[in-house]
Design an enzyme around this catalytic site. Structure first.
Site, PDB file in Angstrom:
ATOM      1  N   GLU A   1       0.906  -1.057  -0.022  1.00 10.76           N
ATOM      2  CA  GLU A   1      -0.027  -0.065  -0.005  1.00 10.76           C
ATOM      3  C   GLU A   1       0.864   1.147   0.157  1.00 10.76           C
ATOM      4  OE1 GLU A   1      -3.338   0.062  -0.218  1.00 10.76           O
ATOM      5  OE2 GLU A   1      -3.694  -1.974   0.019  1.00 10.76           O
TER       6      GLU A   1
ATOM      7  N   CYS B   1      -2.514   9.276   2.570  1.00 13.31           N
ATOM      8  CA  CYS B   1      -2.043   8.570   1.318  1.00 13.31           C
ATOM      9  C   CYS B   1      -3.125   8.990   0.058  1.00 13.31           C
ATOM     10  CB  CYS B   1      -2.019   7.087   1.360  1.00 13.31           C
ATOM     11  SG  CYS B   1      -3.401   6.367   2.290  1.00 13.31           S
TER      12      CYS B   1
HETATM   13  P1  NAD Z   1       8.205   5.230   4.800  1.00 13.91           P
HETATM   14  O1  NAD Z   1       8.250   4.290   3.590  1.00 13.91           O
HETATM   15  O2  NAD Z   1       9.203   5.898   5.382  1.00 13.91           O
HETATM   16  O3  NAD Z   1       8.184   3.895   6.216  1.00 13.91           O
HETATM   17  C1  NAD Z   1       6.965   3.212   6.181  1.00 13.91           C
HETATM   18  C2  NAD Z   1       7.660   2.012   7.205  1.00 13.91           C
HETATM   19  O4  NAD Z   1       8.445   1.370   6.742  1.00 13.91           O
HETATM   20  C3  NAD Z   1       8.028   2.548   8.695  1.00 13.91           C
HETATM   21  O5  NAD Z   1       7.532   1.626   9.626  1.00 13.91           O
HETATM   22  C4  NAD Z   1       9.598   2.483   8.461  1.00 13.91           C
HETATM   23  O6  NAD Z   1      10.171   2.374   9.541  1.00 13.91           O
HETATM   24  C5  NAD Z   1       9.686   1.043   7.648  1.00 13.91           C
HETATM   25  N1  NAD Z   1      10.935   0.818   6.938  1.00 13.91           N
HETATM   26  C6  NAD Z   1      11.817   2.044   6.364  1.00 13.91           C
HETATM   27  N2  NAD Z   1      12.849   1.338   5.812  1.00 13.91           N
HETATM   28  C7  NAD Z   1      12.642   0.116   5.516  1.00 13.91           C
HETATM   29  C8  NAD Z   1      13.318  -1.123   5.017  1.00 13.91           C
HETATM   30  N3  NAD Z   1      14.425  -0.791   4.389  1.00 13.91           N
HETATM   31  N4  NAD Z   1      12.653  -2.342   5.171  1.00 13.91           N
HETATM   32  C9  NAD Z   1      11.332  -2.411   6.015  1.00 13.91           C
HETATM   33  N5  NAD Z   1      10.938  -1.367   6.511  1.00 13.91           N
HETATM   34  C10 NAD Z   1      11.300  -0.221   6.365  1.00 13.91           C
HETATM   35  O7  NAD Z   1       6.775   5.866   4.563  1.00 13.91           O
HETATM   36  P2  NAD Z   1       6.291   7.005   5.965  1.00 13.91           P
HETATM   37  O8  NAD Z   1       6.840   7.983   5.758  1.00 13.91           O
HETATM   38  O9  NAD Z   1       6.228   6.503   7.264  1.00 13.91           O
HETATM   39  O10 NAD Z   1       4.674   6.961   5.263  1.00 13.91           O
HETATM   40  C11 NAD Z   1       4.304   7.728   4.432  1.00 13.91           C
HETATM   41  C12 NAD Z   1       3.919   7.093   3.001  1.00 13.91           C
HETATM   42  O11 NAD Z   1       2.985   6.059   3.186  1.00 13.91           O
HETATM   43  C13 NAD Z   1       3.425   8.015   1.910  1.00 13.91           C
HETATM   44  O12 NAD Z   1       4.181   7.563   0.895  1.00 13.91           O
HETATM   45  C14 NAD Z   1       1.993   7.528   1.840  1.00 13.91           C
HETATM   46  O13 NAD Z   1       1.471   7.834   0.852  1.00 13.91           O
HETATM   47  C15 NAD Z   1       2.266   6.108   2.279  1.00 13.91           C
HETATM   48  N6  NAD Z   1       0.714   5.508   2.721  1.00 13.91           N
HETATM   49  C16 NAD Z   1       0.252   4.668   1.911  1.00 13.91           C
HETATM   50  C17 NAD Z   1      -1.064   4.227   2.202  1.00 13.91           C
HETATM   51  C18 NAD Z   1      -1.844   3.415   1.460  1.00 13.91           C
HETATM   52  O14 NAD Z   1      -2.938   2.725   1.933  1.00 13.91           O
HETATM   53  N7  NAD Z   1      -1.543   3.397   0.220  1.00 13.91           N
HETATM   54  C19 NAD Z   1      -1.509   4.460   3.557  1.00 13.91           C
HETATM   55  C20 NAD Z   1      -0.799   5.419   4.579  1.00 13.91           C
HETATM   56  C21 NAD Z   1       0.552   5.988   4.030  1.00 13.91           C
END
Ligand code: NAD
Length: 516
Positions: free
Chosen positions: A234, A268
């Protein structure tokens, strides 16, 4: 020992600290989750439902505490945390409690080929095993629960890594589930940043539900592919919001403003690219700016506040980069465009930008903050072309006085969902499968499809006619080419007469001989 601070974005103050999980401990957690999962899956569904029902009661009882915690960690107004995170989580839980039995019921499979008519087939939905949930910070209660509740009801164990920015909400969910009677190994929270997420993927869970940016999603998908682990992604979005000339402009402006600026512009599924039919562009812009001036920005725990701060300074700096680069290309800031240090360290004004070139960052990249770019389109076709001109395909909205026209246009938009005369809210409608296409991800959460994504389909077929010869079994030498041809004619010939003529020889082959 490393600790992860819980920071209130409205003030920048640390209000709690949580010990981080050592990356080596993550594999141990997945191991204990796997041991606990088998017996959990074998318990009757009603026993699993009882635990989740108690969780639902506890969440309802402690709803104020939950909303305050979400607001404190994430920055959104308490009322918004209650209406989005808490209320939707309660809805999700209620939906799956009511529908789990129906969704998970084995399904009868009919076999259409006459050569397998003597079979009875069933499709069973077995739990995947250990589900890893990696979540972002923007809806820290709703997003993980939308995956964990169906996963647990279906008989899975869950290992959950919340965002390092919203650890306390993750631990709150864990506390509630344990209080509800869930065995601790069945839902475990891993505390930490990307390195803990990486360790969780490397620990080999049976499925990964990742929600976050497209950039991290790619890394997770690559690491999962090495181990052939299925992934639900997602990811980000840059949803178009089309306002047609026949729309109720007042309503469209209110809807677009809420969609774009709710959660501090960090949603998002939000109206991130506003496309207005040229005939009403000026008028709509005036309404938009007028309404926007009524928005109250401030700390989320104060009454009457509509929009809180952004989550961290790094996010504000990224937003400023996108805005500055777009303005440098000739765009005009119509309102906002600055930080509000008088309110706190990461407040940013609700901002509207026009006259931007379509290759500027505000149009091309995902914008995760309170900035709304607006462009004009000559007609419906141009609006659709602009809407689809994005790497993302999460959701979209169309505002029009002609619903049939809106629904017809919706079919031409490249996204996982399209709302007519509304935006964003479908993520809170539990029956709706949520997810995107293109760089917005893979798979769906919520609704029936979302629950089945936590399961693996298993076909069980029973042979009922043991005198019926399998035409594919050995004994090839006993058949003449004519017999095989008769079977082919009987099964597939487009000519009815040829099929009827082939019946005696085909039947002889099916019933007469003993196989090797
Ligand atoms: P992010 O990608 O920075 O982090 C998401 C999660 O991944 C966090 O828990 C982080 O610690 C973890 N993470 C970071 N690096 C990783 C790795 N290498 N391997 C595994 N896990 C890792 O995103 P964010 O800043 O927390 O959230 C914002 C983003 O999320 C935006 O792009 C938003 O659009 C998206 N989002 C999408 C949805 C959806 O349903 N499509 C919903 C909410 C947010």
């Amino acid at each position: 020992m490393t600790v992860i601070p819980a920071i209130n974005p409205a003030t920048g103050e640390t209000f709690a600290e949580s010990p981080a999980t050592a990356p080596e401990a993550v594999a141990v957690a997945v191991g204990t989750a796997r041991q606990a999962q088998g017996p959990w899956a074998h318990r009757p569904l009603d026993e699993r439902r009882r635990v989740i029902a108690r969780f639902q009661d506890l969440l309802f009882t402690r709803r104020d505490e939950a909303a305050r915690l979400v607001s404190r960690e994430n920055g959104k107004p308490v009322v918004e945390a209650m209406l989005t995170d808490v209320a939707v989580s309660l809805d999700i839980t209620r939906y799956y409690l009511r529908h789990a039995r129906r969704i998970l019921r084995p399904r009868r499979l009919t076999h259409s080929n006459i050569a397998v008519l003597g079979k009875r087939g069933r499709l069973h939905w077995d739990p995947m095993g250990v589900i890893a949930i990696i979540a972002p910070w923007n809806y820290p209660l709703l997003l993980p629960l939308g995956e964990a509740v169906p996963a647990l009801l279906a008989g899975n164990a869950v290992v959950f890594k919340p965002s390092e920015f919203t650890v306390r909400t993750g631990l709150f969910i864990q506390d509630l589930l344990r209080q509800a009677g869930l065995e601790p190994d069945l839902f475990q929270v891993m505390v930490g940043g990307g390195e803990v997420g990486q360790a969780l993927v490397a620990a080999g869970p049976d499925k990964i539900f990742f929600t976050g940016s497209a950039r991290t999603g790619r890394q997770v998908a690559k690491a999962a592919a090495e181990q052939i682990i299925p992934v639900n992604l997602e990811l980000g979005g840059s949803d178009p919001c089309i306002v047609l000339a026949d729309a109720n402009l007042e309503r469209a402006a209110s809807g677009a403003i809420w969609s774009r600026f709710t959660n501090g512009g960090q949603t998002c599924v939000a109206a991130k690219r506003l496309i207005v039919e040229r005939k009403v562009y000026q008028r709509f812009l005036e309404i938009l700016l007028r309404k926007l001036s009524g928005l109250t920005v401030g700390p989320g725990n104060q009454p009457g506040v509509d929009m809180g701060p952004m989550i961290r300074d790094s996010q504000v700096r990224e937003l400023e980069r996108q805005l500055a680069a777009t303005v440098a290309r000739g765009a005009r800031i119509r309102v906002g465009g600055r930080r509000r240090p008088d309110l706190g360290p990461t407040f940013f004004e609700p901002t509207v930008v026009t006259d931007l070139p379509l290759d500027a960052p505000l149009w091309r990249e995902e914008v995760f903050g309170p900035v709304l770019p607006v462009v004009a389109a000559d007609d419906e076709d141009e609006a659709i072309r602009l809407a689809n001109d994005s790497a993302y395909g999460l959701s979209a909205s169309i505002w029009t006085g002609d619903r049939a026209r809106g629904e017809a246009m919706a079919r031409r938009i490249e996204s996982g969902s399209v709302l007519i005369n509304d935006a964003t809210c479908h993520v809170g409608i539990v029956e709706v499968p949520h997810g995107g296409e293109k760089e917005s991800g893979l798979g769906r959460t919520h609704g029936e499809i979302g629950m089945l994504e936590t399961c693996k389909p298993r076909y069980v077929g029973t042979d009922l006619l043991d005198w019926f010869r399998k035409p594919w079994w050995f004994g090839y030498h006993e058949e003449s080419a004519g017999d095989r041809e008769a079977i082919m004619q009987f099964l597939y010939s487009p000519s009815l007469w040829a099929r009827i003529r082939a019946i005696p020889r085909a039947l002889r082959l099916l019933v007469n001989r003993r196989p090797v």
